[in-house]
Design an enzyme around this catalytic site. Structure first.
Site, PDB file in Angstrom:
ATOM      1  N   HIS A 185      60.089  49.289   4.559  1.00  0.00           N
ATOM      2  CA  HIS A 185      61.525  49.292   4.869  1.00  0.00           C
ATOM      3  C   HIS A 185      61.978  50.621   5.466  1.00  0.00           C
ATOM      4  CE1 HIS A 185      62.218  51.371   0.977  1.00  0.00           C
ATOM      5  NE2 HIS A 185      63.351  51.772   1.517  1.00  0.00           N
ATOM      6  N   HIS A 203      63.839  59.411   3.398  1.00  0.00           N
ATOM      7  CA  HIS A 203      64.408  59.547   2.059  1.00  0.00           C
ATOM      8  C   HIS A 203      63.455  59.102   0.957  1.00  0.00           C
ATOM      9  CE1 HIS A 203      65.384  55.275   2.612  1.00  0.00           C
ATOM     10  NE2 HIS A 203      65.658  55.205   1.327  1.00  0.00           N
ATOM     11  N   LYS A 217      65.589  47.268   4.484  1.00  0.00           N
ATOM     12  CA  LYS A 217      65.298  46.245   3.479  1.00  0.00           C
ATOM     13  C   LYS A 217      65.672  44.853   3.965  1.00  0.00           C
ATOM     14  CE  LYS A 217      65.336  48.970  -0.776  1.00  0.00           C
ATOM     15  NZ  LYS A 217      66.011  49.199  -2.068  1.00  0.00           N
TER      16      LYS A 217
END
Length: 230
Positions: A108, A134, A83
């Site tokens: 990101h 994730h 990020k």
């Protein structure tokens, strides 16, 4: 000959100690970069620390060994380091993202994997795997690769669950925090869709313990020294 062997043994030990120190320094630098990224999205900066401890605890609850769980504690906090490469006008936008902005935001995961994956150290390889996966979803609807089910590494499936719950219970620039009860309901609703059903079930079965762990982290504010310790 004995002296040569002893000297070689000492040199080997010194080399290993130096390598461990370099690895620790590298880890702390990446955690500080992750913290800088987290401060842009969370004014307390504690989110990444909570994710480390929650990922470790959930891994143990799933029956994984201590070594893997400890690695998860150290690797998981770097999940959103990418990020740092997302513009504030997208990252901090108070309303819904446009399709173009969502595409930028989704980068990101790949950015984080690129930052972390440059090292051949196992910890950073695991952290790169977490960063990359994730946001993959159990039903294949996630990003960046659209992985499905157990094609998603266990590390990514664990962090997906703890990150989702923790993020829901945080106040964000675009919404207030949800209650723990509502966040657990929302997690249940995504069982088998966004998240691995087994991991969701274990999280729900141990929700009280995991919430207490989260609250303990908030109270004690452990630093990076504790997070990266043995």
């Amino acid at each position: 000959m004995e002296r040569i062997v002893a000297d070689l043994g000492r040199m080997y030990q010194e080399r290993n100690e130096a390598l461990q120190e370099v690895t620790r320094a590298h880890h702390e630098a990446l955690l500080h970069l992750s913290l800088a990224s987290d401060f842009r999205d969370d004014d307390t900066g504690v989110h990444i620390v909570r994710i480390g401890y929650l990922a470790e605890a959930l891994a143990l609850m799933l029956g994984e060994d201590d070594k893997f769980a400890t690695m998860m504690r150290k690797a998981a906090p770097m999940h959103d380091v990418g990020k740092i490469g997302i513009p504030d006008e997208v990252l901090k936008k108070p309303g819904p993202l446009t399709p173009a902005e969502r595409e930028i935001m989704n980068r990101h995961a790949s950015i984080g994997a690129e930052i972390l994956g440059r090292s051949r150290v196992a910890l950073f390889q695991l952290a790169a795997e977490v960063a990359r996966t994730h946001h993959e979803r159990y039903n294949g609807s996630g990003y960046p690769a659209g992985l499905r089910g157990e094609d998603i590494p266990l590390s990514g499936r664990i962090v997906a669950v703890v990150d989702y719950f923790d993020a829901l219970t945080m106040r964000r620039c675009y919404r207030p925090a949800f209650s723990d009860e509502r966040a657990l309901e929302m997690l249940t609703e995504q069982r088998g869709a966004m998240f691995d059903p087994r991991i969701v079930d274990v999280f729900l079965e141990n929700a009280a313990e995991l919430i207490e762990l989260r609250d303990r982290v908030n109270r004690t504010q452990p630093g990076f020294a504790e997070l990266v310790g043995a």
